[in-house]
Scaffold this motif. Structure first.
Motif, PDB file in Angstrom:
ATOM      1  N   LEU A  33      -6.699 -21.114  39.501  1.00  0.00           N
ATOM      2  CA  LEU A  33      -6.086 -20.066  40.316  1.00  0.00           C
ATOM      3  C   LEU A  33      -6.074 -18.732  39.576  1.00  0.00           C
ATOM      4  O   LEU A  33      -6.413 -17.681  40.149  1.00  0.00           O
ATOM      5  N   LEU A  34      -5.677 -18.762  38.316  1.00  0.00           N
ATOM      6  CA  LEU A  34      -5.682 -17.530  37.525  1.00  0.00           C
ATOM      7  C   LEU A  34      -7.093 -16.966  37.411  1.00  0.00           C
ATOM      8  O   LEU A  34      -7.311 -15.757  37.539  1.00  0.00           O
ATOM      9  N   ASP A  44      -9.912 -23.063  50.233  1.00  0.00           N
ATOM     10  CA  ASP A  44      -9.893 -21.681  49.764  1.00  0.00           C
ATOM     11  C   ASP A  44      -8.628 -20.928  50.164  1.00  0.00           C
ATOM     12  O   ASP A  44      -8.632 -19.699  50.273  1.00  0.00           O
ATOM     13  N   LEU A  45      -7.526 -21.658  50.351  1.00  0.00           N
ATOM     14  CA  LEU A  45      -6.237 -21.027  50.671  1.00  0.00           C
ATOM     15  C   LEU A  45      -5.450 -20.854  49.370  1.00  0.00           C
ATOM     16  O   LEU A  45      -4.371 -21.426  49.174  1.00  0.00           O
ATOM     17  N   LEU A  46      -5.998 -20.044  48.488  1.00  0.00           N
ATOM     18  CA  LEU A  46      -5.468 -19.947  47.128  1.00  0.00           C
ATOM     19  C   LEU A  46      -4.071 -19.354  47.094  1.00  0.00           C
ATOM     20  O   LEU A  46      -3.200 -19.822  46.352  1.00  0.00           O
ATOM     21  N   ARG A  47      -3.834 -18.323  47.860  1.00  0.00           N
ATOM     22  CA  ARG A  47      -2.510 -17.684  47.851  1.00  0.00           C
ATOM     23  C   ARG A  47      -1.457 -18.558  48.531  1.00  0.00           C
ATOM     24  O   ARG A  47      -0.271 -18.472  48.205  1.00  0.00           O
ATOM     25  N   GLY A  48      -1.890 -19.381  49.470  1.00  0.00           N
ATOM     26  CA  GLY A  48      -0.951 -20.246  50.173  1.00  0.00           C
ATOM     27  C   GLY A  48      -0.352 -21.326  49.282  1.00  0.00           C
ATOM     28  O   GLY A  48       0.718 -21.857  49.574  1.00  0.00           O
ATOM     29  N   LEU A  82      -5.796 -29.824  48.389  1.00  0.00           N
ATOM     30  CA  LEU A  82      -6.251 -29.631  49.766  1.00  0.00           C
ATOM     31  C   LEU A  82      -6.346 -28.143  50.100  1.00  0.00           C
ATOM     32  O   LEU A  82      -7.343 -27.687  50.681  1.00  0.00           O
ATOM     33  N   LEU A  83      -5.322 -27.387  49.721  1.00  0.00           N
ATOM     34  CA  LEU A  83      -5.345 -25.942  49.976  1.00  0.00           C
ATOM     35  C   LEU A  83      -6.439 -25.254  49.158  1.00  0.00           C
ATOM     36  O   LEU A  83      -7.111 -24.340  49.648  1.00  0.00           O
ATOM     37  N   TYR A  84      -6.631 -25.708  47.919  1.00  0.00           N
ATOM     38  CA  TYR A  84      -7.671 -25.122  47.063  1.00  0.00           C
ATOM     39  C   TYR A  84      -9.055 -25.393  47.655  1.00  0.00           C
ATOM     40  O   TYR A  84      -9.917 -24.500  47.685  1.00  0.00           O
ATOM     41  N   GLN A 107       6.317 -27.783  42.142  1.00  0.00           N
ATOM     42  CA  GLN A 107       5.749 -27.285  40.898  1.00  0.00           C
ATOM     43  C   GLN A 107       4.289 -27.710  40.715  1.00  0.00           C
ATOM     44  O   GLN A 107       3.453 -26.914  40.300  1.00  0.00           O
ATOM     45  N   PHE A 108       3.982 -28.959  41.026  1.00  0.00           N
ATOM     46  CA  PHE A 108       2.628 -29.442  40.761  1.00  0.00           C
ATOM     47  C   PHE A 108       1.614 -29.003  41.802  1.00  0.00           C
ATOM     48  O   PHE A 108       0.412 -29.102  41.577  1.00  0.00           O
ATOM     49  N   ALA A 109       2.080 -28.515  42.951  1.00  0.00           N
ATOM     50  CA  ALA A 109       1.141 -27.888  43.882  1.00  0.00           C
ATOM     51  C   ALA A 109       0.460 -26.706  43.204  1.00  0.00           C
ATOM     52  O   ALA A 109      -0.741 -26.457  43.385  1.00  0.00           O
TER      53      ALA A 109
END
Length: 393
Positions: free
Chosen positions: A236-237, A362-366, A357-359, A226-228
């Motif tokens: 993200l939005l 730039d791996l926003l959808r991941g 880390l993903l943000y 959830q917190f990811a």
């Protein structure tokens, strides 16, 4: 555990509401940075990822502080302990509002949360002391309603205040609510409530209880997933759908209102359904919501609908974890609920760290798919616990 006599003020109906309101303040204090990442980033000259570390590092302090403080304070009378905790939260948020820079703000929050780690587990343990055993599940779920209200009311207000008046005003508002909660708790929660002392043997007993160990694993997986997503929900939005702060605040509100609805429903059915069946339903809602978020990334209406489904299980799944732990070993409830809160914050640290880390790459959808994987593992583990005889299932 020591309990006041049956004619004591502990049986006033307002006492659980006071504990619930304290959870609202605690939840708002912990979640606050997630509602103002963009404003913090802009005003303090840092990246969104760096601002998100306020959540990650805070969760790391919380996961260590919860069992440690439970051990150090287990012999302190509960009204005094909870009141001091709320006073520290009020002061910490007030100081946060005047922090001159990011480093100072981070240090203030770490110190504040080291003490704030006490509130949620001790409030749950206190709730178990003030009602008969047959009403314990519903009361603990009700006390945890404060966390749903923090998401339903607190985060949207934090987002609104931060976008209109700045992040300092938002921290100031939380401080005022903390002071009010402190006064209400002193007024309404009766004195003389003392839980069972926590010592090293208590932790050893918990480690040998396989039901409790599995429940702690579920908590970690559930919160990691959830917190990811949740920590970076606002940015993200904004980036995926190009909406403004009001639209972001609306999603926080939808998420929180559905969380409120979910825990109200759970509070009314858990004593008849049993914690296991109720828990399975709650985690299924979380999985459906986060999966929907991942699949609909970039389309605002569907992301908002997914947040609503997710919200139905957010706080209610956490409260069911608390209820199942109390049922698994009532005599160890104070320690097990505290340890569960610690693992909850372990999950927050893992999830927000992974999401950050993903943000940053730039791996926003991941981020949504990573969250889905963790929650799917949590639901699988919940289903496997059917073999355990835990409470009414």
């Amino acid at each position: 555990m020591q309990k006041p006599s049956s004619d004591s003020p502990v049986h006033r109906r307002f006492a659980p509401t006071v504990l619930m309101f304290g959870n609202f303040v605690t939840g708002s204090s912990i979640l606050a940075p997630a509602g103002m990442l963009i404003e913090l980033s802009s005003d303090l000259g840092i990246t969104v990822h760096t601002a998100g570390l306020l959540v990650t590092f805070g969760a790391m302090v919380l996961c260590i502080g919860s069992p440690l403080t439970a051990w150090l304070t287990s012999r302190i009378e509960r009204r005094t302990l909870l009141a001091v905790t709320l006073a520290v939260l009020a002061l910490g948020n007030a100081l946060s509002a005047f922090a001159p820079g990011y480093t100072t703000l981070l240090l203030i929050r770490l110190v504040m949360l080291a003490v704030g780690a006490l509130y949620t587990p001790q409030a749950a343990g206190t709730a178990a002391l003030i009602v008969p055993a047959e009403k314990r599940g519903g009361t603990i779920a009700y006390v945890f309603l404060g966390w749903s209200l923090a998401a339903a009311v607190g985060l949207p207000l934090i987002t609104f205040m931060a976008s209109r008046y700045g992040w300092r005003a938002a921290f100031g508002g939380i401080s005022v609510l903390g002071a009010l909660s402190f006064l209400l708790l002193i007024w309404r929660l009766p004195a003389g409530l003392v839980g069972a002392p926590v010592d090293l043997k208590t932790w050893a007993d918990l480690a040998r209880n396989r039901v409790i160990v599995v429940l702690l694993v579920i908590t970690t997986l559930l919160m990691s997933g959830q917190f990811a997503v949740f920590t970076y929900m606002g940015p993200l939005l904004s980036r995926l759908t190009q909406v403004g702060s009001d639209a972001v605040g609306l999603v926080f509100a939808i998420y929180g209102v559905c969380g409120f609805i979910g825990i109200v429903i759970v509070s009314s059915v858990v004593d008849s359904w049993g914690p296991l069946k109720t828990s399975m339903l709650c985690v299924a809602f979380v999985l459906a919501g986060i999966s929907g978020w991942a699949l609909s990334a970039g389309f605002y209406p569907l992301m908002a609908c997914s947040a609503a489904i997710w919200g139905l299980g957010f706080a209610s799944s956490n409260s069911m974890q608390q209820v199942r732990l109390v049922a698994a070993a009532p005599e160890l409830a104070s320690a097990s609920v505290s340890l569960n809160t610690s693992f909850l914050y372990v999950g927050q640290a893992i999830g927000s760290g992974l999401g950050g880390l993903l943000y940053a790459h730039d791996l926003l959808r991941g981020i949504g798919y990573a969250g889905t994987a963790f929650v799917a593992l949590a639901l699988t583990t919940v289903i496997l616990t059917r073999r355990f005889s835990v409470a009414k299932s």
